[in-house]
Design a protein around this motif. Structure first.
Motif, mmCIF file in Angstrom:
data_model
loop_
_atom_site.group_PDB
_atom_site.id
_atom_site.type_symbol
_atom_site.label_atom_id
_atom_site.label_comp_id
_atom_site.label_asym_id
_atom_site.label_seq_id
_atom_site.Cartn_x
_atom_site.Cartn_y
_atom_site.Cartn_z
ATOM 1 N N ALA A 72 6.647 12.315 2.503
ATOM 2 C CA ALA A 72 6.113 11.287 3.381
ATOM 3 C C ALA A 72 5.648 11.905 4.690
ATOM 4 O O ALA A 72 6.279 12.811 5.227
ATOM 5 C CB ALA A 72 7.175 10.231 3.643
ATOM 6 N N ALA A 73 4.522 11.402 5.190
ATOM 7 C CA ALA A 73 3.951 11.925 6.440
ATOM 8 C C ALA A 73 3.942 10.823 7.499
ATOM 9 O O ALA A 73 3.774 9.642 7.191
ATOM 10 C CB ALA A 73 2.551 12.444 6.199
ATOM 11 N N TYR A 74 4.117 11.233 8.745
ATOM 12 C CA TYR A 74 4.163 10.289 9.866
ATOM 13 C C TYR A 74 3.302 10.837 10.998
ATOM 14 O O TYR A 74 3.153 12.049 11.169
ATOM 15 C CB TYR A 74 5.601 10.115 10.356
ATOM 16 N N SER A 75 2.741 9.923 11.755
ATOM 17 C CA SER A 75 1.998 10.331 12.950
ATOM 18 C C SER A 75 2.938 10.249 14.144
ATOM 19 O O SER A 75 4.017 9.643 14.077
ATOM 20 C CB SER A 75 0.800 9.405 13.172
ATOM 21 N N VAL A 76 2.524 10.851 15.237
ATOM 22 C CA VAL A 76 3.355 10.791 16.436
ATOM 23 C C VAL A 76 3.505 9.350 16.916
ATOM 24 O O VAL A 76 4.553 8.961 17.448
ATOM 25 C CB VAL A 76 2.759 11.699 17.542
ATOM 26 N N VAL A 82 0.841 -1.195 0.000
ATOM 27 C CA VAL A 82 0.000 0.000 0.000
ATOM 28 C C VAL A 82 0.875 1.244 0.000
ATOM 29 O O VAL A 82 2.036 1.222 0.414
ATOM 30 C CB VAL A 82 -0.940 0.015 1.224
ATOM 31 N N SER A 83 0.305 2.322 -0.475
ATOM 32 C CA SER A 83 1.045 3.583 -0.532
ATOM 33 C C SER A 83 1.214 4.160 0.859
ATOM 34 O O SER A 83 0.306 4.110 1.695
ATOM 35 C CB SER A 83 0.310 4.579 -1.428
ATOM 36 N N GLN A 84 2.396 4.734 1.103
ATOM 37 C CA GLN A 84 2.642 5.391 2.376
ATOM 38 C C GLN A 84 1.867 6.693 2.445
ATOM 39 O O GLN A 84 1.627 7.344 1.420
ATOM 40 C CB GLN A 84 4.143 5.667 2.532
ATOM 41 N N LYS A 85 1.460 7.064 3.646
ATOM 42 C CA LYS A 85 0.756 8.313 3.853
ATOM 43 C C LYS A 85 1.643 9.478 3.448
ATOM 44 O O LYS A 85 2.845 9.496 3.709
ATOM 45 C CB LYS A 85 0.357 8.433 5.321
ATOM 46 N N SER A 86 1.061 10.479 2.776
ATOM 47 C CA SER A 86 1.826 11.635 2.324
ATOM 48 C C SER A 86 1.058 12.916 2.616
ATOM 49 O O SER A 86 -0.139 12.896 2.920
ATOM 50 C CB SER A 86 2.125 11.532 0.818
ATOM 51 N N VAL A 87 1.761 14.027 2.495
ATOM 52 C CA VAL A 87 1.155 15.323 2.697
ATOM 53 C C VAL A 87 1.851 16.309 1.772
ATOM 54 O O VAL A 87 3.048 16.183 1.497
ATOM 55 C CB VAL A 87 1.271 15.777 4.170
ATOM 56 N N THR A 88 1.096 17.273 1.252
ATOM 57 C CA THR A 88 1.673 18.296 0.374
ATOM 58 C C THR A 88 1.868 19.577 1.173
ATOM 59 O O THR A 88 0.926 20.081 1.804
ATOM 60 C CB THR A 88 0.755 18.558 -0.838
ATOM 61 N N ASP A 131 1.570 20.042 11.379
ATOM 62 C CA ASP A 131 0.183 20.336 11.739
ATOM 63 C C ASP A 131 -0.217 19.383 12.856
ATOM 64 O O ASP A 131 0.620 18.660 13.406
ATOM 65 C CB ASP A 131 -0.766 20.229 10.537
ATOM 66 N N GLU A 132 -1.497 19.353 13.163
ATOM 67 C CA GLU A 132 -1.964 18.591 14.312
ATOM 68 C C GLU A 132 -1.688 17.099 14.190
ATOM 69 O O GLU A 132 -1.435 16.427 15.193
ATOM 70 C CB GLU A 132 -3.472 18.827 14.487
ATOM 71 N N ASN A 133 -1.695 16.591 12.980
ATOM 72 C CA ASN A 133 -1.605 15.140 12.807
ATOM 73 C C ASN A 133 -0.339 14.647 12.112
ATOM 74 O O ASN A 133 -0.045 13.456 12.150
ATOM 75 C CB ASN A 133 -2.812 14.644 11.990
ATOM 76 N N ASN A 134 0.392 15.512 11.436
ATOM 77 C CA ASN A 134 1.475 15.060 10.567
ATOM 78 C C ASN A 134 2.843 15.598 10.962
ATOM 79 O O ASN A 134 2.998 16.767 11.337
ATOM 80 C CB ASN A 134 1.189 15.473 9.114
ATOM 81 N N TRP A 135 3.814 14.703 10.849
ATOM 82 C CA TRP A 135 5.221 15.032 10.987
ATOM 83 C C TRP A 135 5.888 14.681 9.663
ATOM 84 O O TRP A 135 5.507 13.716 9.003
ATOM 85 C CB TRP A 135 5.890 14.229 12.102
ATOM 86 N N VAL A 136 6.900 15.496 9.273
ATOM 87 C CA VAL A 136 7.634 15.202 8.042
ATOM 88 C C VAL A 136 9.127 15.194 8.349
ATOM 89 O O VAL A 136 9.584 15.780 9.341
ATOM 90 C CB VAL A 136 7.334 16.230 6.934
ATOM 91 N N GLU A 137 9.863 14.499 7.479
ATOM 92 C CA GLU A 137 11.307 14.414 7.682
ATOM 93 C C GLU A 137 11.926 15.805 7.506
ATOM 94 O O GLU A 137 11.532 16.561 6.606
ATOM 95 C CB GLU A 137 11.904 13.418 6.687
ATOM 96 N N ALA A 138 12.900 16.117 8.375
ATOM 97 C CA ALA A 138 13.503 17.451 8.390
ATOM 98 C C ALA A 138 14.991 17.385 8.080
ATOM 99 O O ALA A 138 15.619 16.331 8.163
ATOM 100 C CB ALA A 138 13.280 18.110 9.745
#
Length: 396
Positions: free
Chosen positions: A211-215, A190-196, A249-256
């Motif tokens: 790519a997006a990650y939850s806490v 399945v596709s990994q969760k993402s965010v723009t 944002d409230e739900n998403n973390w991204v690689e920094a």
């Protein structure tokens, strides 16, 4: 000349009577059989065509039987697939319920176990005449065929047309080959969760999908979290073995990444080291779900794994829906073909009838005329025979 040895009139009358009797015999045969062409001697061309077409019609009758059998197989597979879709929908709903905090996953798993057993029961029962299209070898080497038509082309060549349905991992629920290729016993990617996100670099904004990650994802990887507040703005940073993530944002973390001196607007200030979005961290194209539907066990499963599992179940539902649509379209085609074969058979019967059937109105009229002619011929023969007796009066 009058002769007692040769009676020409009687011979002519007898010949006429024989001809009439022969015609009457032909007419009576047509009336009794209903056929104008009952044998090759009547009309060799029409008899040959009618015999061939009768043979083809018998083949079409066999095709109708085969279509009925094929329709039953397709309907059975469709009914099984439709029922399985409803059960998988229930499993998906249970998995979504399991994502809620504080839910007893053990109890939900018990319900899922019952649903999995139901799926096994459905797949096993969807069999007709010894064939099961939902529980079969799914390696793509098996093709099921339904006889659709018997065809004779313009050159006289005959062939049997079939409707084929290839069994593969996209339409078989359980793979009997042991390769776990079926919809319910394979593990989906399945596709990994993402965010723009919009990234500002040197005053120019551009959008990037990453790519997006939850806490929970980060906690599962033993992340270390830090919080920093600058000018009333609070940001968070997570460190997973030297790989950093920022909360956007409230739900998403991204690689920094360290954006000090790069011109990219910083998201987090960590003691003079500035972190922004790593625009190169695109989402993975394929992340394996934790298990197949047949082997689901959510007890102790992390939220990240549970999300991937839900995505896998959704992918399986997509395949099942597509398979059901294919079965439905084949069923519709078979129904249409049954109707066509029936009409074709009727048309052939009518065509044969036009060639060889007797017109009973015409034959009845002809019989009446021949009966009258026969009576007149008998009378004429009687008169001709009496001519010889008239000779006796000359010797009295």
């Amino acid at each position: 000349m009058t002769s007692i040895l040769t009676n020409g009139n009687a011979m002519a009358a007898l010949s006429t009577l024989r001809s009439i009797s022969s015609n009457m015999e032909d007419t009576q045969n047509r009336i009794s059989s209903g056929l104008r062409v009952g044998s090759a001697s009547d009309n060799a061309a029409y008899w040959s065509i009618a015999t061939t077409m009768r043979s083809d019609n018998m083949a079409l009758s066999a095709v109708q039987d085969a279509l009925g059998l094929g329709a039953a197989k397709v309907d059975t597979a469709y009914a099984g697939m439709e029922s399985a879709i409803e059960v998988v929908k229930e499993i998906k709903a249970k998995l979504v319920a399991a994502t809620e905090d504080g839910v007893d996953k053990g109890k939900i798993q018990e319900e899922i176990n019952q649903l999995k057993d139901q799926l096994t029961s459905i797949a096993s029962a969807a069999s007709f005449s010894g064939e099961n299209w939902l529980q079969a070898n799914a390696n793509g080497s098996v093709t099921k065929s339904v006889v659709a038509s018997f065809v004779r082309d313009d050159k006289g060549n005959v062939s049997v047309k079939k409707v084929d349905y290839a069994l593969n991992g996209g339409n078989v629920l359980f793979d009997t080959s042991g390769g776990n290729l079926g919809i319910l016993d394979k593990t989906y990617n399945v596709s990994q969760k993402s965010v723009t996100v919009s990234v500002n670099t040197d005053g120019v904004a551009s959008e990037h999908t990453v790519a997006a990650y939850s806490v929970d994802d980060l906690i599962a990887q033993n992340a270390t979290f830090t919080t920093n507040t600058v000018a009333g703005k609070t940001t968070q940073l997570a460190d997973v073995g030297g790989t950093f993530y920022v909360k956007i944002d409230e739900n998403n973390w991204v690689e920094a990444m360290d954006v000090t001196g790069t011109g990219q607007e910083a998201v987090h200030d960590e003691g003079g080291v500035y972190y922004g979005v790593d625009t190169g961290a695109g989402p993975a194209t394929a992340v394996a779900a934790p298990s197949s539907i047949a082997n689901i066990n959510i007890v102790g499963m992390s939220s990240t794994a549970l999300d991937a599992l839900i995505s896998g179940v959704d992918a399986a539902l997509t395949d099942m829906t597509s398979a059901a649509a294919d079965l439905g379209s084949i069923g519709m085609r078979i129904d249409m073909q049954e109707e066509f074969v029936k009409k074709l058979s009727e048309s052939i019967d009518k065509g044969i009838g036009r060639l060889v059937d007797a017109d009973m109105n015409e034959e009845s009229t002809r019989l009446k005329a021949l009966q009258t002619q026969q009576q007149l011929a008998i009378q004429a023969l009687s008169i001709a025979n009496s001519d010889s007796q008239n000779v006796l009066s000359l010797f009295r």
